[in-house]
Design an enzyme around this catalytic site. Structure first.
Site, PDB file in Angstrom:
ATOM      1  N   ALA A 124       0.830  -1.206   0.000  1.00  0.00           N
ATOM      2  CA  ALA A 124       0.000   0.000   0.000  1.00  0.00           C
ATOM      3  C   ALA A 124       0.860   1.249   0.000  1.00  0.00           C
ATOM      4  CB  ALA A 124      -0.935  -0.003   1.206  1.00  0.00           C
ATOM      5  N   GLU A 158      10.864  -5.427  15.080  1.00  0.00           N
ATOM      6  CA  GLU A 158       9.787  -4.519  14.696  1.00  0.00           C
ATOM      7  C   GLU A 158       8.636  -4.531  15.701  1.00  0.00           C
ATOM      8  OE1 GLU A 158       9.320  -3.288  10.914  1.00  0.00           O
ATOM      9  OE2 GLU A 158      11.499  -3.359  10.760  1.00  0.00           O
ATOM     10  N   HIS A 173       4.655  -7.625   8.138  1.00  0.00           N
ATOM     11  CA  HIS A 173       4.629  -7.979   9.557  1.00  0.00           C
ATOM     12  C   HIS A 173       3.634  -9.120   9.757  1.00  0.00           C
ATOM     13  CE1 HIS A 173       5.873  -3.580  10.446  1.00  0.00           C
ATOM     14  NE2 HIS A 173       6.930  -4.359  10.580  1.00  0.00           N
ATOM     15  N   CYS A 176      -2.187  -1.776  13.404  1.00  0.00           N
ATOM     16  CA  CYS A 176      -0.885  -1.104  13.313  1.00  0.00           C
ATOM     17  C   CYS A 176      -0.846   0.125  14.203  1.00  0.00           C
ATOM     18  CB  CYS A 176      -0.614  -0.674  11.872  1.00  0.00           C
ATOM     19  SG  CYS A 176      -0.112  -2.008  10.769  1.00  0.00           S
TER      20      CYS A 176
END
Length: 417
Positions: A26, A161, A229, A346
């Site tokens: 995206a 992360e 992720h 997120c």
């Protein structure tokens, strides 16, 4: 009393579409577009208000100081002189995705009975690699109570992360649980961002029981398809794992290990024959917030894109009509975040803790959300065009907006961190 608290990142005034995140489809697809920072922040705040309406406890993390002049100084340049690619990396608002802020192990899981947080190093992407010092300053302030232990980052080159590659499953939030660390090895043309060594080191720092800690490899096919992720293809809440059939490289052994560690686990798996990886990633079906409602039962907080994807929405209708644990769908509009590659999950970091032990400046109610909205409405740019990031007037607006927000929240001291 231990509660799950969602700490959402407030979307900062420098939100723009520079397309800096290789492997995030995206973000790269929308590179060069004109962003809407004010609308983005208001969408995020509306999601927080919807969480409050569900009876959930809601916290915030603050946008970072942008541009990051200190980082540019380490590169022997300043914003005015830096080439465009460094300007974009110094201006990035990606700290808004609080799921990447840290990995969190609640007190019931740790040997010392404290909630441990390790700030993520985010070394894989240059624009994110300089986030951790400002994130760490916020974590040390918000979680200064002795109930917490806040750790610095795992050293490079072991990429970490944060919670986006970590799941916790337990009979209840306040009960001991099983922590699942998901790492990557390969991902076709895209980097695998979570290193196994980073995950094992975090588990050690958090003093987790080896018998209640699982290390699972993310599917190479999922990474190659754009699941940069794990939280793009799987999410967990209490004793429920909600995942795509192709989320994990060694699916059957992982499921068996999880069932052995937590016999009460319920695995809700979406078959690839019903929802393709492409549809799951484009809709961010699994980048939903899976939450336990105060009155019982679980809800999925989904982006509008999930409702707009026929295969996804059709499967979800069957899911909630059944006898499974997920019985409610809540749809939120976070289109500006989605266009840059981040969905509802997120935007938040989950922390199980007693709210009374957290600095109250990082917790919100309706009145505080209204105050933040007022700052955003007055100071956030309405739009940022791709050719505007070098405009000194825009930079001045962004810096004034950031300071105004910290002043409104009595957190101006963070400017110096």
């Amino acid at each position: 009393m231990l509660r799950e608290i969602n700490f959402d990142g407030i979307i900062g005034p420098s939100h723009n579409y520079a397309g800096l995140s290789h492997g995030n489809l995206a973000a790269t697809r929308n590179a060069g577009g004109t962003s809407a920072p004010r609308a983005a922040a208001l969408q995020g705040l509306a999601k927080m208000r919807a969480n409050l309406a569900l009876g959930l406890v809601q916290g915030i993390l603050l946008p970072h100081r942008r541009p990051d002049h200190g980082w540019l100084a380490t590169l022997a340049t300043d914003y005015a002189s830096a080439p465009a690619h460094l300007q974009a990396q110094a201006l990035s608002a990606s700290a808004m995705w609080a799921a990447n802020a840290a990995t969190v192990s609640p007190a019931p899981d740790t040997a010392d009975g404290r909630c441990h947080l390790t700030v993520a190093n985010l070394v894989t992407m240059p624009h994110r690699s300089h986030e951790w010092p400002q994130t760490l300053a916020q974590l040390r302030l918000a979680f200064a109570d002795p109930a917490f232990m806040v750790h610095g980052p795992i050293p490079a080159p072991f990429g970490d992360e944060g919670a986006a590659n970590h799941m916790r499953l337990a009979p209840a939030h306040d009960a001991p649980g099983v922590e699942v660390f998901v790492y990557g090895e390969r991902g076709g043309p895209f980097p695998a961002r979570q290193h196994r060594q980073a995950s094992t080191s975090i588990a050690g720092h958090h003093r987790l029981s080896p018998g209640a800690t699982i290390f699972a490899q993310q599917s190479e096919a999922a990474i190659a398809a754009g699941a940069f992720h794990n939280d793009v293809v799987a999410v967990a809440n209490e004793a429920v794992l909600f995942a795509h059939e192709q989320a994990f490289e060694h699916r059957d052994p992982f499921h068996a290990e999880l069932r052995a560690a937590l016999p009460a686990v319920e695995i809700v798996e979406v078959p690839a024959a019903r929802v393709s990886l492409a549809d799951a990633i484009a809709s961010y079906l699994f980048n939903a917030q899976l939450v336990t409602l105060p009155g019982g039962g679980m809800a999925l907080i989904l982006p509008t894109e999930a409702r707009d994807t026929p295969a996804v929405w059709g499967w979800l209708q069957e899911l909630v009509a059944g006898n499974g644990p997920i019985r409610r769908l809540e749809v939120v509009d976070v289109r500006e975040s989605m266009a840059n590659g981040g969905g509802p999950a997120c935007l938040r970091l989950r922390v199980v803790a007693d709210p009374a032990t957290i600095d109250p400046r990082f917790l919100v109610d309706e009145a505080k959300l209204a105050a933040i909205e007022a700052v955003v409405g007055e100071h956030w740019p309405e739009h940022i065009a791709p050719d505007a990031i070098g405009d000194p007037a825009l930079i001045a607006t962004i810096e004034r907006g950031h300071r105004a927000l910290l002043e409104a929240l009595d957190l101006v001291g963070l400017i110096d961190n």
